[in-house]
Write an enzyme that holds these catalytic residues in place. Structure first.
Site, mmCIF file in Angstrom:
data_model
loop_
_atom_site.group_PDB
_atom_site.id
_atom_site.type_symbol
_atom_site.label_atom_id
_atom_site.label_comp_id
_atom_site.label_asym_id
_atom_site.label_seq_id
_atom_site.Cartn_x
_atom_site.Cartn_y
_atom_site.Cartn_z
ATOM 1 N N SER A 127 0.818 -1.194 0.000
ATOM 2 C CA SER A 127 0.000 0.000 0.000
ATOM 3 C C SER A 127 0.859 1.254 0.000
ATOM 4 C CB SER A 127 -0.966 -0.044 1.183
ATOM 5 O OG SER A 127 -2.032 0.854 0.979
ATOM 6 N N ASP A 182 -10.067 -5.700 -4.358
ATOM 7 C CA ASP A 182 -9.451 -4.600 -3.608
ATOM 8 C C ASP A 182 -10.143 -3.294 -3.981
ATOM 9 O OD1 ASP A 182 -7.745 -2.731 -2.405
ATOM 10 O OD2 ASP A 182 -5.995 -4.010 -2.722
ATOM 11 N N HIS A 186 -7.498 -5.778 0.013
ATOM 12 C CA HIS A 186 -6.313 -5.040 0.451
ATOM 13 C C HIS A 186 -5.594 -5.671 1.641
ATOM 14 C CE1 HIS A 186 -4.253 -1.305 -0.504
ATOM 15 N NE2 HIS A 186 -4.075 -1.069 0.770
#
Length: 413
Positions: free
Chosen positions: A183, A353, A386
């Site tokens: 991320s 995601d 995620h």
């Protein structure tokens, strides 16, 4: 979280809200590896690594702007597994996301945690903890109670934190470095690579659930938060430190839940997508340890990234301020097309995601369209969202084994 390793404004909002509001986390019933991780001030080695039979060292790295960062080193596998000449072992730096720290990589069983898997496979593992998180709240002259301590955004993670950690690991190992980011950890890496920073010390990089473009982020809460954050935080908070557990931030986040279509009781799905593979015990451990503080300026910068859909340095909005910092009216762009075409990259992204949306990852891949074909490896996992990339009970089989193979291939070519 290494909220994360790792994340965008929507991601950190999700994790913050999880700590302040009632919730029912989505979780798998498979397995239970719960343990009370409550790292002491001295670091996370003793509570999260040594207890499982691994050697672990606490290191300190000082950035050029004076921040003292905590870094944990796992030089070999459990019981010496994966040992050999330490001078020849390939180092790996693992970088978390926003509003979390290195603990988020260590919430499952040892057989499922990426740092320990890498150590068992013969890598010299270094876990980074960004400025402002619990183990990196020190500076050579500034105190965390001072607003000056928090005068930074992710630009400074690009310019100071990553280079400091890379320089330190390189000086300790004398080996080119492999990198894993999740991320926000991918965002700062991509920005660094685009400016030519670190590439001379870099062997290869694995980017998990990468964040670069956010035009298709499809979470109502994330979009509303990104649109409202800058004005709210500057006029109401007046805070330098963005402390998720503080009352002003709590009040701001709860105010977002009144918007139509916002379900603050199902935030895991609402903000990250429907994670397929999280144990309830892992989610509980996550909530016991995170979130961490970051700077309000960093949150503003992340919100700018969401709203503008382009990757730039921090925008001071006032032209005279931008000119003072950059010599031009608008902040400079991080041009990802400048990433060296022969830099080995492994990119893994998920079909569910909601933050690192597949269409936005495709935009990133388009920037890499001239990359050497044999230097770019792309993995797509339809069922992954995620958080699965950091805490998924099956991430070893689906993702981490592929990362290990990718790193080993770079060593052998």
């Amino acid at each position: 979280m290494a909220l994360q390793g790792s994340m965008t404004f929507a991601a950190f909002t999700f994790f913050l809200l999880l700590t302040t509001l009632p919730h029912e986390p989505h979780a798998s019933s498979r397995g239970s590896f719960g343990r009370n991780i409550n790292p002491p001030v001295s670091g996370l080695c003793s509570s999260s690594v040594i207890v499982h039979g691994y050697e672990c060292q606490e290191h300190e790295v000082t950035t050029n702007d004076g921040y003292i960062l905590s870094v944990q080193r796992i030089p070999e596998g459990r019981g010496g597994k994966g040992s050999g000449s330490r001078t020849s072992k390939q180092p790996v730096i693992i970088q978390h996301g926003v509003l979390v720290d290195g603990v988020t990589w260590l919430l499952n069983s040892p057989e499922q945690d990426l740092p320990l898997i890498l150590a068992d496979n013969g890598f010299d593992v270094w876990i980074a903890n960004s400025r402002g998180t619990r183990f990196s709240r020190r500076h050579i002259s500034l105190d965390p109670s001072s607003p000056a301590f928090w005068n930074w955004s992710w630009d400074e993670l690009v310019s100071y934190d990553l280079p400091a950690v890379f320089n330190y690991v390189f000086s300790q190992t004398e080996q080119k470095i492999n990198y894993v980011g999740h991320s926000l950890g991918t965002l700062i890496a991509l920005a660094s690579f685009s400016e030519g920073t670190l590439v001379n010390q870099l062997n290869s990089a694995a980017l998990l659930s990468p964040i670069a473009y956010l035009s298709h982020m499809n979470t109502a809460l994330g979009v509303i938060a990104a649109k409202s954050f800058v004005g709210e935080v500057t006029t109401l908070f007046g805070l330098a430190e963005f402390n998720p557990k503080g009352l002003p931030v709590d009040a701001f986040l709860k105010s977002l839940c009144v918007y139509p279509g916002i379900d603050c009781y199902d935030l895991m799905t609402a903000l990250t997508g429907k994670n397929c593979c999280l144990n309830s015990s892992t989610v509980d451990l996550f909530l016991m340890n995170e979130p961490q503080s970051t700077s309000t300026k960093n949150m503003v910068h992340l919100a700018q990234t969401v709203r503008r859909g382009v990757l730039t340095k921090f925008n001071y909005v006032r032209p005279d301020y931008n000119i003072m910092h950059y010599g031009e009216i608008f902040p400079p762009i991080y041009n990802l097309s400048n990433i060296p075409h022969d830099l080995p990259l492994f990119i893994s992204y998920g079909g569910r995601d909601a933050l690192s949306d597949a269409r936005d990852v495709e935009s990133l891949l388009d920037k890499l369209k001239f990359h050497d074909e044999d230097k770019l490896s792309v993995q797509f996992i339809e069922e992954y969202a995620h958080a699965d990339y950091v805490m998924g009970f099956n991430a070893k089989d689906l993702v981490y084994n592929a990362v290990v193979s990718f790193f080993n291939h770079q060593v052998n070519t």
